[in-house]
Design an enzyme around this catalytic site. Structure first.
Site, PDB file in Angstrom:
ATOM      1  CE  LYS A 125      -2.185  -1.100   3.788  1.00 12.17           C
ATOM      2  NZ  LYS A 125      -1.550  -2.416   4.042  1.00 12.17           N
ATOM      3  NE  ARG A 200      -6.882   1.234  11.230  1.00  9.21           N
ATOM      4  CZ  ARG A 200      -5.855   0.621  10.678  1.00  9.21           C
ATOM      5  NH1 ARG A 200      -5.917  -0.678  10.434  1.00  9.21           N
ATOM      6  NH2 ARG A 200      -4.747   1.274  10.369  1.00  9.21           N
ATOM      7  NE  ARG A 239       7.366  -3.309   6.984  1.00 13.62           N
ATOM      8  CZ  ARG A 239       6.051  -3.246   6.943  1.00 13.62           C
ATOM      9  NH1 ARG A 239       5.449  -2.860   5.820  1.00 13.62           N
ATOM     10  NH2 ARG A 239       5.319  -3.589   7.983  1.00 13.62           N
ATOM     11  NE  ARG A 284       5.107  -1.258  12.028  1.00 11.22           N
ATOM     12  CZ  ARG A 284       3.914  -1.174  11.414  1.00 11.22           C
ATOM     13  NH1 ARG A 284       3.836  -0.683  10.196  1.00 11.22           N
ATOM     14  NH2 ARG A 284       2.833  -1.593  12.020  1.00 11.22           N
ATOM     15  NE  ARG A 295       1.040  -5.850  11.774  1.00  9.64           N
ATOM     16  CZ  ARG A 295       2.055  -5.323  11.098  1.00  9.64           C
ATOM     17  NH1 ARG A 295       3.288  -5.816  11.244  1.00  9.64           N
ATOM     18  NH2 ARG A 295       1.855  -4.320  10.261  1.00  9.64           N
TER      19      ARG A 295
END
Length: 338
Positions: A125, A200, A239, A284, A295
């Site tokens: 995204k 959401r 990442r 993160r 998640r």
């Protein structure tokens, strides 16, 4: 020496031509004042006056001897005038072309483009959203950014949010919708906007529909980036992020130039630095295999009802995009479905 009439001609040329050329320069240099035909004709007028004075000067040379240096200011002014005229016309043509391009784009994507981009963590995204912004000329709106901006600006809703955050309370859907309603009235949203991270829940989706219905609008496109869960673990766990700029790196697909590996092929933390600033990168806390599993479960649970809400049985604006391919191919597919 020049005759009195010749001196008058020179004085007139300088008095008229130079301010005209200067006026053109001021107008064309200002980004806040668009050049008009008046600017072009000011330059042409400057050239005309100067050339006319030169011709008159040459005629007078038959009757009085004069220095060539007297002509230099006029010749220079004529050159400036011609250059000004040509530059103004070029600028005008460029602006007209830009207006035509925007008009064509507006016709293609009319009505106001109100978009959402859905995708699990690591679907891309953050890579594809800015490209849609550039193509359609519409901003990507993050509710998180709106909350921070409202708090920073000290607006009434910002003060309300600040109080809630200081108490550790959640920001209600009504407050978020109020901020969105205010934000989408800004000039940069006149052709549309992309909602990032909202809605959401089904309640938020219904609240958004009600808000848009006030102006006779609705969500016009929902992009669902599809990637198998098994592929996402490699994307997420590799990442690294530069916190200050938000720039994202990946140990396999887009490593920083400074990256060094240990004997087991694992990146050495101290070597992970931002290409542009040399500042340390971070991972993160939830970019782990265990956290990703939770998640993804939450994402599927929350997102599926929303996609169904905007799907075939209702507004039918949902399109699926295969995000398990190269970024270039993902973009080509998105562009074809806008």
């Amino acid at each position: 020496q020049l005759t009195s009439s010749m001196r008058a001609a020179l004085h007139h040329a300088r008095a008229v031509a130079r301010p005209a050329t200067a006026a053109f320069g001021t107008g064309i240099a200002s980004r806040t004042v668009a050049p008009s035909n008046a600017h072009a004709y000011a330059g042409l007028a400057a050239a005309g006056v100067a050339v006319g004075a030169c011709a008159y000067h040459n005629e007078q040379q038959k009757q009085a001897e004069c220095s060539v240096t007297e002509l230099l200011p006029l010749i220079a002014t004529a050159g400036m005038g011609v250059a000004a005229y040509m530059a103004a016309n070029a600028k005008i043509e460029q602006q007209e072309a830009e207006k035509a391009e925007m008009a064509a784009k507006f016709q293609k994507y009319w009505p106001r483009k109100i978009m959402m981009i859905f995708g699990p963590p690591g679907a891309g995204k953050g890579t594809q959203g800015p490209k849609i912004e550039d193509l359609c000329g519409i901003p990507q709106l993050s509710t998180g950014d709106m909350i921070r901006a409202a708090i920073g600006a000290g607006t009434p809703v910002g003060l309300k949010v600040k109080d809630l955050v200081s108490k550790g309370a959640l920001v209600s859907d009504d407050i978020v919708l109020e901020m969105i309603e205010t934000r989408i009235q800004d000039d940069d949203c006149k052709n549309g906007f992309i909602l990032d991270g909202f809605p959401r829940t089904m309640e938020q989706a219904k609240g958004l529909d009600k808000l848009l219905n006030k102006t006779g609008e609705r969500v016009t496109r929902v992009m669902a980036l599809d990637v198998p869960d098994s592929i996402l673990e490699e994307r997420i766990c590799g990442r690294w992020i530069h916190k200050k700029s938000g720039t994202s790196y990946h140990v396999k697909f887009a490593p920083p130039k400074s990256m060094e590996l240990d004997a087991n092929g694992v990146p050495i933390k101290e070597s992970m630095k931002d290409d542009a600033t040399g500042e340390p990168l971070m991972q993160r806390p939830d970019d782990t295999a265990a956290a990703l599993k939770n998640r993804l479960a939450t994402y599927h649970k929350e997102t599926t009802p929303i996609l169904n809400h905007y799907g075939p049985k209702n507004t039918n604006v949902v399109v699926s995009v295969n995000a398990n391919q190269s970024a270039k191919d993902v973009w080509a597919e998105i562009e074809s479905k806008l």
